[in-house]
Motif scaffolding. Structure first.
Motif, PDB file in Angstrom:
ATOM      1  N   GLU A 318      -0.425   0.768  14.118  1.00 19.13           N
ATOM      2  CA  GLU A 318       0.268   0.746  12.993  1.00 19.13           C
ATOM      3  C   GLU A 318       1.535   1.592  12.784  1.00 19.13           C
ATOM      4  O   GLU A 318       2.574   1.308  12.236  1.00 19.13           O
ATOM      5  N   GLY A 319       1.068   2.813  12.996  1.00 20.64           N
ATOM      6  CA  GLY A 319       2.252   3.880  13.168  1.00 20.64           C
ATOM      7  C   GLY A 319       3.186   3.462  13.971  1.00 20.64           C
ATOM      8  O   GLY A 319       4.523   3.574  13.398  1.00 20.64           O
ATOM      9  N   MET A 320       2.955   3.084  15.022  1.00 20.94           N
ATOM     10  CA  MET A 320       4.087   2.706  16.024  1.00 20.94           C
ATOM     11  C   MET A 320       5.016   1.439  15.530  1.00 20.94           C
ATOM     12  O   MET A 320       6.205   1.574  15.612  1.00 20.94           O
ATOM     13  N   ALA A 321       4.164   0.628  14.702  1.00 20.15           N
ATOM     14  CA  ALA A 321       5.072  -0.674  14.299  1.00 20.15           C
ATOM     15  C   ALA A 321       5.853  -0.130  12.936  1.00 20.15           C
ATOM     16  O   ALA A 321       6.929  -0.426  12.997  1.00 20.15           O
ATOM     17  N   GLY A 322       5.033   0.727  12.111  1.00 19.73           N
ATOM     18  CA  GLY A 322       5.806   0.924  10.762  1.00 19.73           C
ATOM     19  C   GLY A 322       6.985   1.722  11.170  1.00 19.73           C
ATOM     20  O   GLY A 322       7.967   1.926  10.517  1.00 19.73           O
ATOM     21  N   PHE A 323       6.902   2.631  12.102  1.00 20.83           N
ATOM     22  CA  PHE A 323       8.195   3.773  12.400  1.00 20.83           C
ATOM     23  C   PHE A 323       9.214   3.057  12.892  1.00 20.83           C
ATOM     24  O   PHE A 323      10.410   3.348  13.006  1.00 20.83           O
ATOM     25  N   THR A 324       8.813   1.974  13.923  1.00 22.03           N
ATOM     26  CA  THR A 324       9.762   1.413  14.431  1.00 22.03           C
ATOM     27  C   THR A 324      10.786   0.487  13.326  1.00 22.03           C
ATOM     28  O   THR A 324      11.870   0.393  13.541  1.00 22.03           O
ATOM     29  N   HIS A 325      10.044  -0.028  12.459  1.00 22.17           N
ATOM     30  CA  HIS A 325      10.790  -0.894  11.380  1.00 22.17           C
ATOM     31  C   HIS A 325      11.456   0.078  10.388  1.00 22.17           C
ATOM     32  O   HIS A 325      12.688   0.115  10.027  1.00 22.17           O
ATOM     33  N   ALA A 326      10.885   1.586  10.600  1.00 31.28           N
ATOM     34  CA  ALA A 326      11.697   2.694   9.597  1.00 31.28           C
ATOM     35  C   ALA A 326      13.077   2.909  10.345  1.00 31.28           C
ATOM     36  O   ALA A 326      14.302   3.176   9.869  1.00 31.28           O
ATOM     37  N   TYR A 327      12.753   3.026  11.484  1.00 35.99           N
ATOM     38  CA  TYR A 327      13.900   3.249  12.375  1.00 35.99           C
ATOM     39  C   TYR A 327      15.124   2.213  12.253  1.00 35.99           C
ATOM     40  O   TYR A 327      16.332   2.527  12.072  1.00 35.99           O
ATOM     41  N   LEU A 328      14.740   1.186  12.314  1.00 37.08           N
ATOM     42  CA  LEU A 328      15.537   0.052  12.421  1.00 37.08           C
ATOM     43  C   LEU A 328      16.230  -0.139  10.865  1.00 37.08           C
ATOM     44  O   LEU A 328      17.692  -0.553  10.854  1.00 37.08           O
ATOM     45  N   ASN A 329      15.689   0.111   9.764  1.00 40.67           N
ATOM     46  CA  ASN A 329      16.095   0.184   8.520  1.00 40.67           C
ATOM     47  C   ASN A 329      17.166   1.367   8.069  1.00 40.67           C
ATOM     48  O   ASN A 329      17.582   1.198   7.038  1.00 40.67           O
ATOM     49  N   SER A 330      16.692   2.533   8.719  1.00 38.54           N
ATOM     50  CA  SER A 330      17.635   3.813   8.492  1.00 38.54           C
ATOM     51  C   SER A 330      18.339   4.231   9.367  1.00 38.54           C
ATOM     52  O   SER A 330      19.374   4.972   9.213  1.00 38.54           O
ATOM     53  N   LYS A 331      18.252   3.733  10.733  1.00 43.57           N
ATOM     54  CA  LYS A 331      18.785   4.401  11.895  1.00 43.57           C
ATOM     55  C   LYS A 331      18.487   5.970  11.999  1.00 43.57           C
ATOM     56  O   LYS A 331      19.369   6.532  12.688  1.00 43.57           O
ATOM     57  N   ASN A 332      17.585   6.603  11.276  1.00 44.97           N
ATOM     58  CA  ASN A 332      17.120   7.876  11.558  1.00 44.97           C
ATOM     59  C   ASN A 332      16.280   8.037  12.738  1.00 44.97           C
ATOM     60  O   ASN A 332      15.353   7.493  12.830  1.00 44.97           O
ATOM     61  N   LYS A 333      16.786   8.748  13.664  1.00 41.00           N
ATOM     62  CA  LYS A 333      16.266   8.892  15.036  1.00 41.00           C
ATOM     63  C   LYS A 333      14.570   9.502  14.888  1.00 41.00           C
ATOM     64  O   LYS A 333      14.047   9.641  15.877  1.00 41.00           O
ATOM     65  N   CYS A 387       2.793  -3.585  19.900  1.00 38.70           N
ATOM     66  CA  CYS A 387       3.440  -4.180  21.207  1.00 38.70           C
ATOM     67  C   CYS A 387       4.339  -5.113  21.015  1.00 38.70           C
ATOM     68  O   CYS A 387       5.565  -4.946  21.100  1.00 38.70           O
ATOM     69  N   MET A 388       4.162  -6.177  20.060  1.00 38.99           N
ATOM     70  CA  MET A 388       4.968  -7.467  19.993  1.00 38.99           C
ATOM     71  C   MET A 388       6.123  -7.012  19.005  1.00 38.99           C
ATOM     72  O   MET A 388       7.116  -7.613  19.181  1.00 38.99           O
ATOM     73  N   GLU A 389       5.615  -6.220  18.092  1.00 35.96           N
ATOM     74  CA  GLU A 389       6.806  -5.918  16.971  1.00 35.96           C
ATOM     75  C   GLU A 389       7.849  -4.760  17.711  1.00 35.96           C
ATOM     76  O   GLU A 389       9.037  -5.065  17.231  1.00 35.96           O
ATOM     77  N   LEU A 390       7.404  -3.948  18.474  1.00 34.94           N
ATOM     78  CA  LEU A 390       8.440  -3.307  19.217  1.00 34.94           C
ATOM     79  C   LEU A 390       9.252  -4.099  20.309  1.00 34.94           C
ATOM     80  O   LEU A 390      10.261  -4.034  20.246  1.00 34.94           O
ATOM     81  N   LEU A 391       8.659  -5.013  20.940  1.00 29.34           N
ATOM     82  CA  LEU A 391       9.465  -5.763  22.004  1.00 29.34           C
ATOM     83  C   LEU A 391      10.550  -6.973  20.954  1.00 29.34           C
ATOM     84  O   LEU A 391      11.461  -7.020  21.501  1.00 29.34           O
TER      85      LEU A 391
END
Length: 394
Positions: A318-333, A387-391
Motif C-alpha cells: 500500500e505504501g508503494m501505491a500510495g506514494f505513487t499517487h502522491a508523486y503523480l498529484n504533487s510531482k514531488n520526487k 503492481c497494477m496501480e503502478l503500471l
C-alpha cells in the motif's frame, strides 16, 4: 527519473505476473472446490482449513482486475471460479449477504455478517461485472449495497455498524479479528466500504449510491482523520468518540490514495481538489514515518509510545501505491523515491524468491514471521493491486 520509472514499471510487470501465476498454480482446491483456506511459507497445503469470504472476494477482485488489464484467459478462469464459489457457498440464499467462513466442503461455518466482508464481496463482484456485463452479476452487487444500507447504516449517528448475526441482528462481539477492539464502528470497515461503493459507482452511477459516497467522505473528514496529524483514528463508539490511540501506518498510506480515488469517480471538481489536498497531507505524514531502510513499522501507540516494529507485506504494498499517487498529484520526487525504497525493502526481505509470492512479514531483526502465505487474511489483493496501480499510473 524517466529511466527509474521505466525500470520500476518493468519490475512491476514481472512481479505482477509472478504473483498471479503463484495463485493460479498453488491456490486452487481441485478436490473440494474453490481455493485452499491455508498454505504455509513452505507452500504446504492445509486442506482442513476454513475458507474465508474475504479471501475469496479478494481473489475475485484481483483476477477480475488483472483480466481487465491483460485479457489473459487464465485470469478470467480464476475470476469465474471465485465468483461461482462465492455464489454457491458464501451467499446466504435466505437472509442475504455473505457468510464469514465455510469449511473445506463449502458448508457454512461462521454465518455472522461482518460488514467488512460484505464490502469486499461487493468490491469483487462489481469488478467482475466490469468484465462480464451480465445483469445477474450487477444484481448481486447492488443487492449487497442495499442490504448493507438496510441493516448496517446508523440513521441516528451516521456511519456503519460492524457485525450482525445471520438474521441481521446486531452482535455483541463486533470484532473483525482477535487483534481488534470490540467497538461498534471502525475506520477499517468504513475505508473498505467507500472503496467498494466507489467501484460499484463506476458501473452503477445511481444518485443514492453517489450520496452515500459523499457521506462516507464527510465521515472520514469529520470523524476519522485527525485534523492535526492527518492520521487515521481507528476505533469509535456509536457517537464517533475515538476509543484508541493507535496509529496504523499501512492504513494511513492506503487511505491517502483510496479516498481521493473515491472522490474522483463522482466527477465533482471541487471534491476532487479537496481530497487530493487531504490525500497529499496524509501521504506527507506517512512519509515522515518511514524507516531509514525504506520500510514502515506496523503500528504506533501515541499514548504509551509503544512501537510495533515488525513489517508486513500489505503495508509495503500500500505504501508503494500510495506514494505513487502522491508523486503523480504533487510531482514531488521524494514520493517516487519512497516507492523505490519500499520496493527495494520488499525485494530484500519480503519476496520469496525461491517458492514465490511474498512472506507475511519480517520482525525488527528481519527474520521471517511464522505466518501463512495463503490464508484468511493473506491474499493477492494488496501486492497485485500495488503492481497494477503502478503500471496504470506511471
Amino acid at each position: 527519473m524517466a529511466r527509474n520509472k521505466s525500470r520500476l514499471k518493468a519490475d512491476m510487470r514481472k512481479e505482477l505476473d509472478s504473483i498471479l501465476n503463484f495463485w493460479i498454480k498453488h491456490s486452487i482446491d481441485m478436490q473440494h472446490g474453490g481455493f485452499y483456506g491455508k498454505i504455509d511459507n513452505n507452500n504446504s497445503v492445509f486442506p482442513e482449513a476454513e475458507k474465508g469470504s474475504v479471501l475469496n472476494a479478494r481473489i475475485l477482485w484481483t483476477f477480475s482486475a488483472a483480466y481487465l488489464m491483460d485479457k489473459k484467459p487464465q485470469y478470467l478462469y480464476i475470476a469465474k471460479r471465485a465468483y461461482q464459489y462465492i455464489l454457491d457457498h458464501f451467499l446466504d440464499p435466505v437472509h442475504g449477504g455473505v457468510y464469514w467462513s465455510v469449511d473445506k466442503f463449502g458448508t457454512p461455518l461462521s454465518t455472522r455478517k461482518q460488514i467488512y466482508a460484505q464490502a469486499f464481496a461487493l468490491y469483487g463482484i462489481s469488478e467482475f461485472y466490469k468484465i462480464t456485463r451480465e445483469p445477474e452479476v450487477l444484481h448481486h452487487a447492488v443487492s449487497l449495497f442495499e442490504i448493507i444500507e438496510k441493516y448496517s447504516f446508523d440513521t441516528k449517528n451516521g456511519g456503519y455498524l460492524e457485525a450482525f448475526s445471520r438474521e441481521w441482528d446486531l452482535l455483541e462481539d463486533l470484532r473483525l479479528s482477535d487483534k481488534d477492539r470490540n467497538d461498534p464502528k471502525t475506520m477499517n470497515t468504513h475505508l473498505h466500504l467507500i472503496e467498494a461503493y466507489a467501484n460499484l459507482y463506476q458501473v452503477w452511477p445511481e444518485e443514492k449510491l453517489q450520496a452515500k459516497i459523499v457521506t462516507l467522505l464527510a465521515i472520514f473528514e469529520t470523524n476519522i482523520i485527525d485534523k492535526e496529524t492527518f492520521q487515521l483514528q481507528l476505533f469509535f463508539d456509536k457517537k464517533w468518540l475515538s476509543q484508541s490511540n493507535t496509529v496504523s501506518f499501512g492504513h494511513d498510506i492506503e487511505a491517502s490514495w483510496l479516498l481521493p480515488e473515491a472522490a474522483s469517480v463522482l466527477k465533482d471538481i471541487n471534491l476532487i481538489k479537496k481530497w487530493k489536498a487531504i490525500g497529499l497531507n496524509m501521504a506527507d505524514t506517512a512519509y515522515s514515518s518511514l524507516n531509514p531502510d525504506g520500510s514502515f513499522d506496523h503500528e504506533y501507540d501515541s499514548r504509551t509510545y509503544h512501537r510495533d516494529t515488525h513489517r508486513e507485506w500489505w503495508v509495503s504494498a500500500e505504501g508503494m501505491a500510495g506514494f505513487t499517487h502522491a508523486y503523480l498529484n504533487s510531482k514531488n520526487k521524494k514520493y517516487l523515491n519512497a516507492v523505490w525504497g519500499l520496493w527495494i525493502f520488499t525485494q530484500e526481505h519480503l519476496l520469496d524468491k525461491d517458492k514465490g509470492e511474498w512472506f507475511w512479514g519480517v520482525l525488527e531483526d528481519f527474520s521471517k514471521m511464522e505466518e501463512y502465505k495463503i490464508g484468511f487474511w493473506k491474499c493477492p489483493y494488496h501486492n497485485a493491486r500495488a503492481c497494477m496501480e503502478l503500471l496504470k499510473t506511471l
